[in-house]
Design an enzyme around this catalytic site. Sequence first.
Site, mmCIF file in Angstrom:
data_model
loop_
_atom_site.group_PDB
_atom_site.id
_atom_site.type_symbol
_atom_site.label_atom_id
_atom_site.label_comp_id
_atom_site.label_asym_id
_atom_site.label_seq_id
_atom_site.Cartn_x
_atom_site.Cartn_y
_atom_site.Cartn_z
ATOM 1 N N ASP A 155 2.623 -12.064 10.566
ATOM 2 C CA ASP A 155 2.480 -11.073 9.501
ATOM 3 C C ASP A 155 1.403 -11.575 8.542
ATOM 4 O O ASP A 155 1.485 -12.711 8.059
ATOM 5 C CB ASP A 155 3.810 -10.894 8.770
ATOM 6 C CG ASP A 155 3.837 -9.625 7.932
ATOM 7 O OD1 ASP A 155 4.241 -8.580 8.464
ATOM 8 O OD2 ASP A 155 3.461 -9.681 6.745
ATOM 9 N N ASN A 175 -7.435 -4.769 1.275
ATOM 10 C CA ASN A 175 -7.713 -3.333 1.332
ATOM 11 C C ASN A 175 -8.061 -2.773 -0.036
ATOM 12 O O ASN A 175 -9.021 -2.011 -0.194
ATOM 13 C CB ASN A 175 -6.486 -2.592 1.887
ATOM 14 C CG ASN A 175 -6.587 -2.297 3.371
ATOM 15 O OD1 ASN A 175 -7.678 -2.101 3.899
ATOM 16 N ND2 ASN A 175 -5.460 -2.274 4.039
ATOM 17 N N HIS A 232 -10.774 0.163 3.078
ATOM 18 C CA HIS A 232 -10.082 0.185 4.366
ATOM 19 C C HIS A 232 -10.963 -0.290 5.514
ATOM 20 O O HIS A 232 -10.448 -0.783 6.523
ATOM 21 C CB HIS A 232 -9.555 1.589 4.657
ATOM 22 C CG HIS A 232 -8.426 1.982 3.743
ATOM 23 N ND1 HIS A 232 -7.169 1.408 3.809
ATOM 24 C CD2 HIS A 232 -8.368 2.883 2.728
ATOM 25 C CE1 HIS A 232 -6.391 1.939 2.894
ATOM 26 N NE2 HIS A 232 -7.085 2.824 2.215
ATOM 27 N N ASP A 268 -9.651 -2.821 8.279
ATOM 28 C CA ASP A 268 -9.758 -2.641 9.728
ATOM 29 C C ASP A 268 -10.449 -3.839 10.372
ATOM 30 O O ASP A 268 -10.058 -4.285 11.455
ATOM 31 C CB ASP A 268 -10.540 -1.360 10.043
ATOM 32 C CG ASP A 268 -9.761 -0.104 9.725
ATOM 33 O OD1 ASP A 268 -8.536 -0.204 9.456
ATOM 34 O OD2 ASP A 268 -10.354 0.988 9.739
ATOM 35 N N ASP A 273 0.012 -4.639 9.745
ATOM 36 C CA ASP A 273 -0.592 -5.974 9.837
ATOM 37 C C ASP A 273 0.371 -6.950 10.509
ATOM 38 O O ASP A 273 0.383 -8.135 10.195
ATOM 39 C CB ASP A 273 -1.004 -6.479 8.457
ATOM 40 C CG ASP A 273 0.162 -6.557 7.484
ATOM 41 O OD1 ASP A 273 1.208 -5.930 7.740
ATOM 42 O OD2 ASP A 273 0.045 -7.252 6.451
#
Length: 217
Positions: free
Chosen positions: A62, A70, A75, A79, A107
């Site tokens: 995680d 972000n 974003h 990504d 994530d």
Amino acid sequence: MNMASAAGPLAAGWGVHSVWMRRCLASARHDPLSGLWTRDAFEYRAGWLLARHPHVAVVLVDLDGFKALNDTHGHAVGDAAIRATAGSLSDALTGHRRAVAGRLGGDEFAAAVVLPDPVALPWLLRGLHDEITAPFRHDGRDLRVGASIGGALSSDAPAGTGRELPALLRLADEAMYTAKQGGGGWQTAGFAPRLTTTAGRRTGRPGTHTTPREEAS
């Protein structure tokens, strides 16, 4: 035109259709952003490994600081972090002949790795953490996210359902949460405290963890 001549184009058409269908099915089993297996495809392959090998490490990853990344950079950078994590995870598993990795969503990532010796688990988790938390390059900038990683070894779990994938994922999740509470890093299930569970998952566990530990540099 005889029947053989007429059947030729039809057979060729079916052949092209068959190839197209196989490509569509293969694409559906891979997460479009990371390129890793989807949850269902990962679970199928991980279960196959568990049924055939005595020492299988089930790993849950995680990311830490993903929401901050972000929010700060947009974003597109988020990504890029997902793709970089997938690449790092794949690179770290290259030396393992029998391993499978997938993106479970958001994530969160998972892996199942056949180990020749159970004592190799800490080295596996340390190597994964080092790879995933290394800086990645995006638009001329070096960025990074942290990671909390938990690992459970099938041969350490009770025989029976305790060695099946859902139980091992739960143990890996508990170990990952312990690592996250300590600020990130990696943790084996053998040293993680037992936590209460609901429907097979840690009680109160959100879908993804967004506790910022490291700001993007």
